[in-house]
Design a protein around this motif. Structure first.
Motif, PDB file in Angstrom:
ATOM      1  N   ARG A 184       0.796  -1.213   0.000  1.00 48.23           N
ATOM      2  CA  ARG A 184       0.000   0.000   0.000  1.00 48.23           C
ATOM      3  C   ARG A 184       0.841   1.282   0.000  1.00 48.23           C
ATOM      4  O   ARG A 184       0.323   2.374   0.244  1.00 48.23           O
ATOM      5  N   ALA A 185       2.121   1.165  -0.298  1.00 51.20           N
ATOM      6  CA  ALA A 185       2.995   2.351  -0.275  1.00 51.20           C
ATOM      7  C   ALA A 185       2.524   3.410  -1.273  1.00 51.20           C
ATOM      8  O   ALA A 185       2.480   4.608  -0.953  1.00 51.20           O
ATOM      9  N   LEU A 186       2.175   3.014  -2.492  1.00 52.74           N
ATOM     10  CA  LEU A 186       1.740   3.978  -3.502  1.00 52.74           C
ATOM     11  C   LEU A 186       0.460   4.673  -3.059  1.00 52.74           C
ATOM     12  O   LEU A 186       0.324   5.895  -3.215  1.00 52.74           O
ATOM     13  N   ALA A 187      -0.489   3.919  -2.507  1.00 58.27           N
ATOM     14  CA  ALA A 187      -1.755   4.518  -2.053  1.00 58.27           C
ATOM     15  C   ALA A 187      -1.502   5.537  -0.947  1.00 58.27           C
ATOM     16  O   ALA A 187      -2.111   6.615  -0.933  1.00 58.27           O
ATOM     17  N   VAL A 188      -0.599   5.225  -0.035  1.00 56.35           N
ATOM     18  CA  VAL A 188      -0.271   6.170   1.045  1.00 56.35           C
ATOM     19  C   VAL A 188       0.390   7.417   0.468  1.00 56.35           C
ATOM     20  O   VAL A 188       0.040   8.550   0.817  1.00 56.35           O
ATOM     21  N   ALA A 189       1.348   7.216  -0.450  1.00 58.21           N
ATOM     22  CA  ALA A 189       2.037   8.358  -1.051  1.00 58.21           C
ATOM     23  C   ALA A 189       1.054   9.249  -1.805  1.00 58.21           C
ATOM     24  O   ALA A 189       1.133  10.486  -1.738  1.00 58.21           O
ATOM     25  N   GLN A 190       0.125   8.661  -2.520  1.00 54.37           N
ATOM     26  CA  GLN A 190      -0.867   9.448  -3.258  1.00 54.37           C
ATOM     27  C   GLN A 190      -1.762  10.238  -2.315  1.00 54.37           C
ATOM     28  O   GLN A 190      -2.094  11.398  -2.590  1.00 54.37           O
ATOM     29  N   ALA A 191      -2.138   9.624  -1.196  1.00 56.49           N
ATOM     30  CA  ALA A 191      -2.986  10.315  -0.221  1.00 56.49           C
ATOM     31  C   ALA A 191      -2.237  11.478   0.430  1.00 56.49           C
ATOM     32  O   ALA A 191      -2.807  12.553   0.655  1.00 56.49           O
ATOM     33  N   VAL A 192      -0.962  11.292   0.715  1.00 53.88           N
ATOM     34  CA  VAL A 192      -0.145  12.368   1.287  1.00 53.88           C
ATOM     35  C   VAL A 192       0.009  13.502   0.280  1.00 53.88           C
ATOM     36  O   VAL A 192      -0.164  14.677   0.602  1.00 53.88           O
ATOM     37  N   ALA A 193       0.322  13.150  -0.969  1.00 51.57           N
ATOM     38  CA  ALA A 193       0.552  14.161  -2.005  1.00 51.57           C
ATOM     39  C   ALA A 193      -0.705  14.953  -2.324  1.00 51.57           C
ATOM     40  O   ALA A 193      -0.620  16.108  -2.774  1.00 51.57           O
ATOM     41  N   ALA A 194      -1.873  14.373  -2.102  1.00 43.15           N
ATOM     42  CA  ALA A 194      -3.130  15.051  -2.415  1.00 43.15           C
ATOM     43  C   ALA A 194      -3.420  16.197  -1.453  1.00 43.15           C
ATOM     44  O   ALA A 194      -4.224  17.087  -1.768  1.00 43.15           O
ATOM     45  N   LEU A 195      -2.769  16.217  -0.296  1.00 43.03           N
ATOM     46  CA  LEU A 195      -2.983  17.275   0.684  1.00 43.03           C
ATOM     47  C   LEU A 195      -2.135  18.501   0.328  1.00 43.03           C
ATOM     48  O   LEU A 195      -1.140  18.404  -0.391  1.00 43.03           O
TER      49      LEU A 195
END
Length: 338
Positions: free
Chosen positions: A80-91
């Motif tokens: 789930r690293a990509l999903a976490v990175a995408q969620a962080v970057a969306a902020l």
């Protein structure tokens, strides 16, 4: 790491020139590279239009009293690293987000208004689905920034041409104590340059209702005071550096200045700062090849005075740099800025 855009030797040298002076004129770049101005202009404009490279104006939030930086590292649930990175970057608060290999899965630099806002922002990031662990370190001094990095690939003569005439290369980070106060007009100019770091003075004047000469003076003042700098955003393989990494160091407190200054001068260092928390020095760097990691670890890191521990994590995909989103194809897309 995703495949980077394909460029030829002249393209690569133009990107290197923009790294040394992101607002250099095409004529200045042509003179530095010894290439026809018409060719350099056409190729440079194409590199920008194709999003191989982007130029953005960045306000130094520490210098201007606009906030502080926090480096955060996250462990994600397996897969789930990509999903976490995408969620962080969306902020909006994170200005740099990358997926890493090593002790943590995702790393980010987050800007908050003050140290009093740290907990609310950290809590928001820690509550992202699939985050199982995180740690935070607050930046307290920079030794070098991305805008100052000279990869050393163009030679002294070309570098001299590009960094002559108003290009600030020594920001004297250690001398900054009292923050600069910006006017609303200066903030407006900074917003325009965040969208396009190569915007002309005529464009700035038209959008702000001031004269071109006033626009030039305002920009030059912001740069001279260390408030505004111009970031050339691109993925390191474009200029021949295939490995990008983060280095997290614990150094004896009495040697932090010495080690920070030493690392800032190394040609592989793009950024280095002192921080509070488990690691007191944080570095972002590049190397040409995977095979260079061993020598860097033993000959550069291993020889640092006062070194206690070192944790090197490899970047495999970066999603955001200087608030500029980076696509899966490695192309910067300057659509949102702070």
């Amino acid at each position: 790491m995703p495949d980077s855009p394909t460029v030829d030797e002249l393209d690569r040298r133009i990107v290197l020139a923009l790294q040394l002076n992101a607002r250099a004129s095409w004529k200045q770049i042509a003179n530095a590279l010894g290439a026809p101005e018409s060719t350099v202009t056409r190729r440079g404009q194409l590199l920008l239009a194709d999003h191989v490279v982007a130029v953005t104006g960045v306000l130094d939030h520490l210098r201007c009293g606009l906030g502080i930086s926090i480096y955060m590292r996250f462990r994600a649930r397996p897969g789930r690293a990509l999903a976490v990175a995408q969620a962080v970057a969306a902020l909006s608060a994170p200005r740099f987000v990358t997926i890493t290999i090593g002790s943590f899965d995702v790393a980010a630099e987050v800007v908050v208004k003050s140290h009093r806002d740290v907990m609310s922002v950290v809590s928001q990031l820690e509550s992202i689905d699939d985050v199982v662990e995180s740690e935070s370190m607050v930046v307290i001094r920079k030794f070098s920034a991305f805008e100052e990095w000279d990869p050393g690939l163009l030679g002294g003569q070309a570098t001299g041409v590009l960094r002559t005439g108003g290009a600030v290369t020594d920001y004297a980070h250690r001398d900054w104590v009292e923050p600069e106060q910006l006017t609303e007009q200066e903030f407006e100019i900074a917003r325009i340059l965040a969208e396009d770091g190569r915007a002309t003075y005529a464009t700035i004047a038209a959008r702000t209702g001031i004269s071109e000469s006033t626009a030039a003076r305002r920009v030059e003042s912001l740069v001279k005071r260390g408030c505004l700098r111009f970031r050339c955003v691109f993925e390191s393989p474009v200029i021949g550096f295939g490995v990008e990494f983060l280095l997290w160091l614990i150094v004896e407190p009495g040697r932090i200045d010495e080690v920070g200054e030493r690392l800032a001068k190394h040609p592989s260092t793009r950024y280095v700062s002192a921080a509070t928390g488990r690691h007191n020095l944080i570095l972002q760097g590049v190397l040409p090849h995977y095979g260079d990691l061993y020598q860097y670890t033993t000959q550069v890191v291993g020889q640092l005075p006062g070194l206690v521990t070192a944790d090197l994590t490899l970047q495999v995909q970066t999603l955001k740099r200087a608030w500029v989103p980076i696509g899966p194809d490695g192309r910067p897309s300057p659509k949102e800025h702070r």
